[in-house]
Design a protein around this motif. Sequence first.
Motif, PDB file in Angstrom:
ATOM      1  N   ASN A 135       0.990  -1.333   0.133  1.00  0.00           N
ATOM      2  CA  ASN A 135      -0.079  -0.050   0.233  1.00  0.00           C
ATOM      3  C   ASN A 135       0.551   1.256   0.094  1.00  0.00           C
ATOM      4  N   GLY A 136       2.218   1.336  -0.563  1.00  0.00           N
ATOM      5  CA  GLY A 136       2.844   2.319  -0.217  1.00  0.00           C
ATOM      6  C   GLY A 136       3.656   3.281   0.642  1.00  0.00           C
ATOM      7  N   CYS A 137       3.449   2.846   1.747  1.00  0.00           N
ATOM      8  CA  CYS A 137       3.451   2.858   3.336  1.00  0.00           C
ATOM      9  C   CYS A 137       4.890   2.557   4.141  1.00  0.00           C
ATOM     10  N   LEU A 138       5.336   1.250   3.230  1.00  0.00           N
ATOM     11  CA  LEU A 138       6.865   1.260   3.730  1.00  0.00           C
ATOM     12  C   LEU A 138       7.916   1.695   2.823  1.00  0.00           C
ATOM     13  N   GLY A 139       9.292   3.017   3.694  1.00  0.00           N
ATOM     14  CA  GLY A 139       9.892   3.499   2.966  1.00  0.00           C
ATOM     15  C   GLY A 139      11.707   2.428   2.892  1.00  0.00           C
ATOM     16  N   GLY A 140      12.018   2.808   2.688  1.00  0.00           N
ATOM     17  CA  GLY A 140      13.928   2.612   3.086  1.00  0.00           C
ATOM     18  C   GLY A 140      14.091   2.453   4.275  1.00  0.00           C
ATOM     19  N   PHE A 141      13.702   2.863   5.316  1.00  0.00           N
ATOM     20  CA  PHE A 141      14.534   2.617   6.646  1.00  0.00           C
ATOM     21  C   PHE A 141      13.629   1.684   7.017  1.00  0.00           C
ATOM     22  N   GLN A 142      12.417   1.699   7.072  1.00  0.00           N
ATOM     23  CA  GLN A 142      11.261   0.521   7.695  1.00  0.00           C
ATOM     24  C   GLN A 142      12.199  -0.639   6.703  1.00  0.00           C
ATOM     25  N   GLU A 143      11.573  -0.701   6.121  1.00  0.00           N
ATOM     26  CA  GLU A 143      12.820  -1.760   5.056  1.00  0.00           C
ATOM     27  C   GLU A 143      13.373  -2.539   5.270  1.00  0.00           C
ATOM     28  N   ARG A 144      14.312  -1.879   5.321  1.00  0.00           N
ATOM     29  CA  ARG A 144      15.600  -2.250   6.439  1.00  0.00           C
ATOM     30  C   ARG A 144      15.710  -2.700   7.334  1.00  0.00           C
ATOM     31  N   LEU A 145      15.025  -2.053   8.649  1.00  0.00           N
ATOM     32  CA  LEU A 145      14.700  -2.709   9.873  1.00  0.00           C
ATOM     33  C   LEU A 145      14.458  -4.018  10.239  1.00  0.00           C
ATOM     34  N   VAL A 146      13.113  -3.686   9.818  1.00  0.00           N
ATOM     35  CA  VAL A 146      12.647  -5.241   9.540  1.00  0.00           C
ATOM     36  C   VAL A 146      13.558  -6.199   9.249  1.00  0.00           C
ATOM     37  N   ASN A 147      14.075  -6.357   7.655  1.00  0.00           N
ATOM     38  CA  ASN A 147      15.134  -6.690   7.313  1.00  0.00           C
ATOM     39  C   ASN A 147      16.016  -7.359   8.418  1.00  0.00           C
ATOM     40  N   SER A 148      16.508  -6.650   8.981  1.00  0.00           N
ATOM     41  CA  SER A 148      17.159  -6.638  10.011  1.00  0.00           C
ATOM     42  C   SER A 148      16.994  -7.847  11.069  1.00  0.00           C
ATOM     43  N   VAL A 149      15.674  -7.125  11.533  1.00  0.00           N
ATOM     44  CA  VAL A 149      14.620  -8.507  12.877  1.00  0.00           C
ATOM     45  C   VAL A 149      14.766  -9.353  12.309  1.00  0.00           C
TER      46      VAL A 149
END
Length: 417
Positions: A135-149
């Motif tokens: 839905n276009g609401c996940l930016g680069g910061f959050q995506e990188r963080l979630v991938n790390s988690v």
Amino acid sequence: MQGSHSKDIAHFHIVGINYKKTDAAIRGSFAINQAQYQHLLDNAKSLYLDDIFVLSTCNRTEIYGFADDPQQLIELVCKETEGDCNLFSQLSYVKSGEEAIKHLYQVGTGLDSQILGDYEIIGQIRTATKFAKTNGCLGGFQERLVNSVLQVSKLIKNETSLSAGTVSVAFAAVRLLEHKVPDILQKKILLTGVGKIGRNTIKNMIDYLGVQQITLVNRTAKVAEDFAGQHGLRFAPYEQLEQELKAADIILVASNAPEPTVLPSHFEGSTPKLIIDLSIPFNVDPAVRELSHIELVNVDELSKIQDETLQMRQQEVPKALVIIEEHMNEFLYWYKMRKHAVVLKAVKDKLTEMHTKEIQQQKNGAQYKLEDIEAVSSRIIQKMINLMAGKVRREADKSDQYIAMINDIFETGVNQE
């Protein structure tokens, strides 16, 4: 989507409620289904809030994202749910910056779960963030963080025993039955709601308790029929739910209806029963608890069941925290370098602009000569010195800091003492 707020890490927040300060009934009033999630993300876009996602499970409702004020995130949740916004504000926790990041690591690795080491939470995070990204609401910061988690969760599962053994709400239900109903093989068992939790509970009951007198009821009859066929169980149409409730000795409720489907009227004149409500929000009317011949247990009570598996998991927490700290520091380093990259690119663009301008002035329509390089380079160097000197002059109170930084960056070797 560009937000109007600063993307500084200080404006990254998590706001939520969980099992620590709320019971299942309160959490149920703030649970967010798929349609509500869609509306919430649409509202976030209209408010120019980005890098947003919501984690809504039986044990928590949390919203993560960038905002000038965490209250904006609270209002997003409360607008879509039936719960009282003042109550949410009173019971919620707010974490910002690095504390918010650490919280997501601990949630994603099962350290913050009601049952320590619950590995199912990482799949719920993956699903929630995938929906936000779609839905276009996940930016680069959050995506990188979630991938790390996600990576850390996998490492902890493989390198520690934090998630070892069988402990879950479904298994806790089995342990409860094992202790409360010694003659369970003679009991008639009913499951209403053949979703993931219901299926897992029944599988555990078959594997650990050896029960087979189980009847399945589900709104979509085909789901109950298929699962019953795979495990040699009986199923009944949803229209016969009241009849099946009266016939059963043990009732497991794992449906996801918005309102209670199991009511006091279903048990008028019935035999004694044990009911386990695995649903969030509750699908058994709380008034059922008042009936003297009915014993009702919900997910909060189930989660209090402790055993040697949980004690063993507790010993693994320090190892998990070391892994989290290492990868969180890597993420924070990436974030800081990302911020620096923007500045360094701007400096490069400024130098390129200066260089181009000097070249054009030197040419001045004429053929460019090799010996002109020295003159161009000299002017560029002098202009850079003038820029730095001008800044130091204007910011007299910070001049020593600026000079020390310039000295360090260019490694001049000059001793300023």
